[in-house]
Design a protein around this motif. Structure first.
Motif, mmCIF file in Angstrom:
data_model
loop_
_atom_site.group_PDB
_atom_site.id
_atom_site.type_symbol
_atom_site.label_atom_id
_atom_site.label_comp_id
_atom_site.label_asym_id
_atom_site.label_seq_id
_atom_site.Cartn_x
_atom_site.Cartn_y
_atom_site.Cartn_z
ATOM 1 N N ALA A 93 -1.200 11.858 -2.791
ATOM 2 C CA ALA A 93 -1.167 10.595 -2.062
ATOM 3 C C ALA A 93 -2.275 9.698 -2.594
ATOM 4 C CB ALA A 93 -1.340 10.828 -0.561
ATOM 5 N N VAL A 94 -1.939 8.456 -2.889
ATOM 6 C CA VAL A 94 -2.893 7.490 -3.447
ATOM 7 C C VAL A 94 -2.924 6.259 -2.543
ATOM 8 C CG1 VAL A 94 -3.517 6.066 -5.430
ATOM 9 C CG2 VAL A 94 -2.397 8.289 -5.789
ATOM 10 N N GLY A 95 -4.120 5.892 -2.082
ATOM 11 C CA GLY A 95 -4.280 4.660 -1.329
ATOM 12 C C GLY A 95 -4.638 3.526 -2.270
ATOM 13 N N ASP A 96 -4.285 2.286 -1.899
ATOM 14 C CA ASP A 96 -4.629 1.167 -2.767
ATOM 15 C C ASP A 96 -5.279 0.029 -1.987
ATOM 16 O OD1 ASP A 96 -2.682 -0.447 -1.586
ATOM 17 O OD2 ASP A 96 -1.287 -0.328 -3.267
ATOM 18 N N GLY A 97 -5.721 -0.992 -2.722
ATOM 19 C CA GLY A 97 -6.450 -2.101 -2.138
ATOM 20 C C GLY A 97 -5.607 -3.088 -1.384
ATOM 21 N N SER A 98 -4.295 -2.860 -1.305
ATOM 22 C CA SER A 98 -3.415 -3.748 -0.540
ATOM 23 C C SER A 98 -2.885 -3.091 0.729
ATOM 24 C CB SER A 98 -2.242 -4.211 -1.415
ATOM 25 O OG SER A 98 -1.413 -3.109 -1.760
ATOM 26 N N GLY A 99 -3.418 -1.899 1.051
ATOM 27 C CA GLY A 99 -3.002 -1.230 2.276
ATOM 28 C C GLY A 99 -1.779 -0.348 2.146
ATOM 29 N N THR A 100 -1.385 -0.016 0.931
ATOM 30 C CA THR A 100 -0.203 0.812 0.694
ATOM 31 C C THR A 100 -0.612 2.230 0.315
ATOM 32 O OG1 THR A 100 1.070 -1.103 -0.060
ATOM 33 C CG2 THR A 100 1.937 1.073 -0.633
ATOM 34 N N ILE A 101 0.119 3.221 0.828
ATOM 35 C CA ILE A 101 -0.066 4.614 0.433
ATOM 36 C C ILE A 101 1.107 5.010 -0.450
ATOM 37 C CG2 ILE A 101 -0.253 7.003 1.219
ATOM 38 C CD1 ILE A 101 -1.407 5.943 3.835
ATOM 39 N N TRP A 102 0.816 5.476 -1.636
ATOM 40 C CA TRP A 102 1.833 5.882 -2.600
ATOM 41 C C TRP A 102 1.895 7.404 -2.672
ATOM 42 C CZ3 TRP A 102 4.582 1.942 -4.928
ATOM 43 C CH2 TRP A 102 4.034 0.669 -4.815
ATOM 44 N N PHE A 103 3.106 7.952 -2.629
ATOM 45 C CA PHE A 103 3.326 9.383 -2.816
ATOM 46 C C PHE A 103 3.758 9.578 -4.271
ATOM 47 C CE2 PHE A 103 3.679 8.582 1.642
ATOM 48 C CZ PHE A 103 3.102 9.680 2.248
ATOM 49 N N VAL A 104 2.956 10.336 -5.025
ATOM 50 C CA VAL A 104 3.102 10.402 -6.471
ATOM 51 C C VAL A 104 3.450 11.813 -6.924
ATOM 52 C CG1 VAL A 104 1.824 10.156 -8.649
ATOM 53 C CG2 VAL A 104 1.491 8.485 -6.806
ATOM 54 N N ASP A 105 4.333 11.912 -7.910
ATOM 55 C CA ASP A 105 4.645 13.178 -8.566
ATOM 56 C C ASP A 105 3.568 13.430 -9.615
ATOM 57 O OD1 ASP A 105 5.583 15.323 -9.995
ATOM 58 O OD2 ASP A 105 7.532 14.441 -10.499
ATOM 59 N N PRO A 106 2.705 14.448 -9.440
ATOM 60 C CA PRO A 106 1.616 14.660 -10.390
ATOM 61 C C PRO A 106 2.082 15.107 -11.770
ATOM 62 C CG PRO A 106 1.708 16.447 -8.800
ATOM 63 C CD PRO A 106 2.679 15.416 -8.333
ATOM 64 N N ALA A 107 3.320 15.554 -11.889
ATOM 65 C CA ALA A 107 3.827 15.986 -13.192
ATOM 66 C C ALA A 107 4.125 14.797 -14.098
ATOM 67 C CB ALA A 107 5.084 16.837 -13.017
ATOM 68 N N THR A 108 4.473 13.652 -13.488
ATOM 69 C CA THR A 108 4.848 12.476 -14.275
ATOM 70 C C THR A 108 3.928 11.281 -14.040
ATOM 71 O OG1 THR A 108 6.353 11.652 -12.568
ATOM 72 C CG2 THR A 108 7.252 13.200 -14.193
ATOM 73 N N GLY A 109 3.225 11.272 -12.903
ATOM 74 C CA GLY A 109 2.395 10.135 -12.550
ATOM 75 C C GLY A 109 3.162 9.000 -11.915
ATOM 76 N N SER A 110 4.448 9.208 -11.655
ATOM 77 C CA SER A 110 5.288 8.156 -11.086
ATOM 78 C C SER A 110 5.316 8.235 -9.568
ATOM 79 C CB SER A 110 6.722 8.262 -11.622
ATOM 80 O OG SER A 110 6.730 8.150 -13.036
ATOM 81 N N ALA A 111 5.402 7.067 -8.931
ATOM 82 C CA ALA A 111 5.466 7.008 -7.474
ATOM 83 C C ALA A 111 6.854 7.411 -6.986
ATOM 84 C CB ALA A 111 5.126 5.605 -6.993
ATOM 85 N N ILE A 112 6.881 8.260 -5.952
ATOM 86 C CA ILE A 112 8.139 8.710 -5.362
ATOM 87 C C ILE A 112 8.562 7.761 -4.248
ATOM 88 C CG2 ILE A 112 9.284 10.604 -4.156
ATOM 89 C CD1 ILE A 112 7.157 12.471 -5.413
ATOM 90 N N ARG A 113 7.616 7.393 -3.391
ATOM 91 C CA ARG A 113 7.865 6.429 -2.328
ATOM 92 C C ARG A 113 6.544 5.831 -1.891
ATOM 93 N NH1 ARG A 113 7.479 8.197 3.237
ATOM 94 N NH2 ARG A 113 6.712 10.342 3.418
ATOM 95 N N ALA A 114 6.632 4.779 -1.080
ATOM 96 C CA ALA A 114 5.426 4.077 -0.634
ATOM 97 C C ALA A 114 5.517 3.800 0.858
ATOM 98 C CB ALA A 114 5.242 2.776 -1.408
ATOM 99 N N VAL A 115 4.353 3.773 1.516
ATOM 100 C CA VAL A 115 4.265 3.439 2.933
ATOM 101 C C VAL A 115 3.274 2.292 3.096
ATOM 102 C CG1 VAL A 115 3.594 4.236 5.231
ATOM 103 C CG2 VAL A 115 4.814 5.782 3.681
ATOM 104 N N ASP A 116 3.713 1.179 3.682
ATOM 105 C CA ASP A 116 2.850 0.027 3.913
ATOM 106 C C ASP A 116 2.175 0.187 5.277
ATOM 107 O OD1 ASP A 116 1.554 -2.356 4.099
ATOM 108 O OD2 ASP A 116 3.353 -3.618 4.025
ATOM 109 N N THR A 117 0.852 0.311 5.283
ATOM 110 C CA THR A 117 0.133 0.497 6.545
ATOM 111 C C THR A 117 -0.103 -0.818 7.277
ATOM 112 O OG1 THR A 117 -2.068 0.264 5.537
ATOM 113 C CG2 THR A 117 -1.058 2.477 5.549
#
Length: 337
Positions: A77-101
């Motif tokens: 899980a990666v948090g960002d500076g715009s308030g979004t949490i990204w769920f990432v596949d560590p094998a590829t580095g690609s985001a699977i889905r996002a949650v806007d807080t």
């Protein structure tokens, strides 16, 4: 503040953003980190790195603030500076889905099958915000704790510990609280030193909170509602500064201001082993998975692993490394490597 993340063959400058900047995979083979050498305007980037292979995978998330590794699934899980949490596949580095807080800024702290713990901040004070526990599947908020600097869900998943500032002018309010995850009922609250929240340690069963203060150890039975002030014996470290419970809950390692570490029985608190470990105070201590070794950090900036399998009269400590800067935390990976 600046951080330096070091492996056997490489080193990276790690950006300090007031959040969780390094997360280790439960299996201990990889870690995720927020680095300061990314291509973004603010220079930050998340990478996944293999501990032995050194393989580096760049994560496709802009303006990252924090990382947390899922406790049982291969998800970061990666948090960002715009308030979004990204769920990432560590094998590829690609985001699977996002949650806007809905917040301006989010810091991710913990993630499990059922819930995710994060902080949302308005920028008024670095590191201070509202701790939020939400359901992973739906994103629905379960619990909120304002004025929080640090928060942690207990190993049992039943309670939330938060350390921060007083919420308002209510004299009955406290800066350190434990609430039930279900319902948010307050079950324990005290005023503590909020600059050193890492001194709090959950026992493995998740219902007992350990807290070293001055010349005694406070053991809080959250489930039973009892609080035991344990006056440490003369053989215990004076002014305990760090404590950790063994994985089986039978023993406690207590580090002191004098640099020594005592292994004591968790029930009787009778000392079993004494380690003359550090030249300075013990900053942090953790058990190696199992029950035979501990790793510790000292005010002398030394990192030690102590082997408790040696005869109790002469337990051995091996030097792991030292740094030119103060140390604050230590954990041992499940692989013991």
């Amino acid at each position: 503040l600046s951080h330096r993340l070091v492996s056997r063959d490489s080193a990276w400058d790690v950006q300090y953003v007031g959040g969780s900047i390094v997360a280790v995979e439960p299996a201990g083979e990889r870690f995720a980190a927020v680095l300061a050498d990314g291509p973004d305007e603010d220079g930050s980037q998340v990478v996944i790195v293999g501990v032995d292979s050194g393989e580096r995978i760049d994560v496709d998330v802009d303006d990252p603030t924090s990382v947390a590794w899922h406790t049982s699934e291969d998800i970061v899980a990666v948090g960002d500076g715009s308030g979004t949490i990204w769920f990432v596949d560590p094998a590829t580095g690609s985001a699977i889905r996002a949650v806007d807080t809905g917040a301006q800024w989010v810091r991710v702290d913990q993630i499990t099958d059922s819930w995710i713990l994060y902080h949302i901040e308005d920028g008024s004070f670095p590191g201070l915000g509202t701790a939020v526990v939400a359901e992973v599947a739906s994103g629905e908020v379960v619990l909120e704790e304002p004025q929080s600097i640090y928060a942690e869900v207990s190993p049992s998943g039943a309670y939330v510990l938060s350390v921060g500032l007083r919420d308002g002018d209510d004299p009955a309010d406290r800066n350190t609280k434990v609430r039930t995850l279900a319902g948010g009922m307050m079950v324990w609250a005290r005023d503590t030193d909020n600059t050193n929240h890492r001194r709090f340690t959950w026992a493995p069963d998740g219902d007992v909170l350990l807290w070293p203060t001055q010349d005694r150890l406070t053991r809080v039975d959250i489930a039973g509602g009892g609080e035991q002030f344990v006056e440490l014996s003369e053989e215990a470290p004076p002014f305990p500064t760090a404590v950790a419970a063994s994985p089986d809950g039978r023993w406690m390692a207590i580090g002191g201001l004098d640099g020594s570490i005592r292994i004591v029985d968790a029930e009787s608190l009778e000392p079993a082993v004494r380690l003359a470990a550090h030249a300075g105070n013990v900053v942090a201590v953790d058990w190696v998975p199992g029950r035979d070794r501990i790793v510790s950090l000292g005010g002398d900036r030394q990192i030690l692993v102590s082997d408790l399998r040696s005869p109790p009269a002469a337990p051995s400590s091996s030097w792991v490394g030292s740094t030119g800067f103060p140390l604050t935390h230590v954990v041992m990976s499940a692989t013991q490597r």
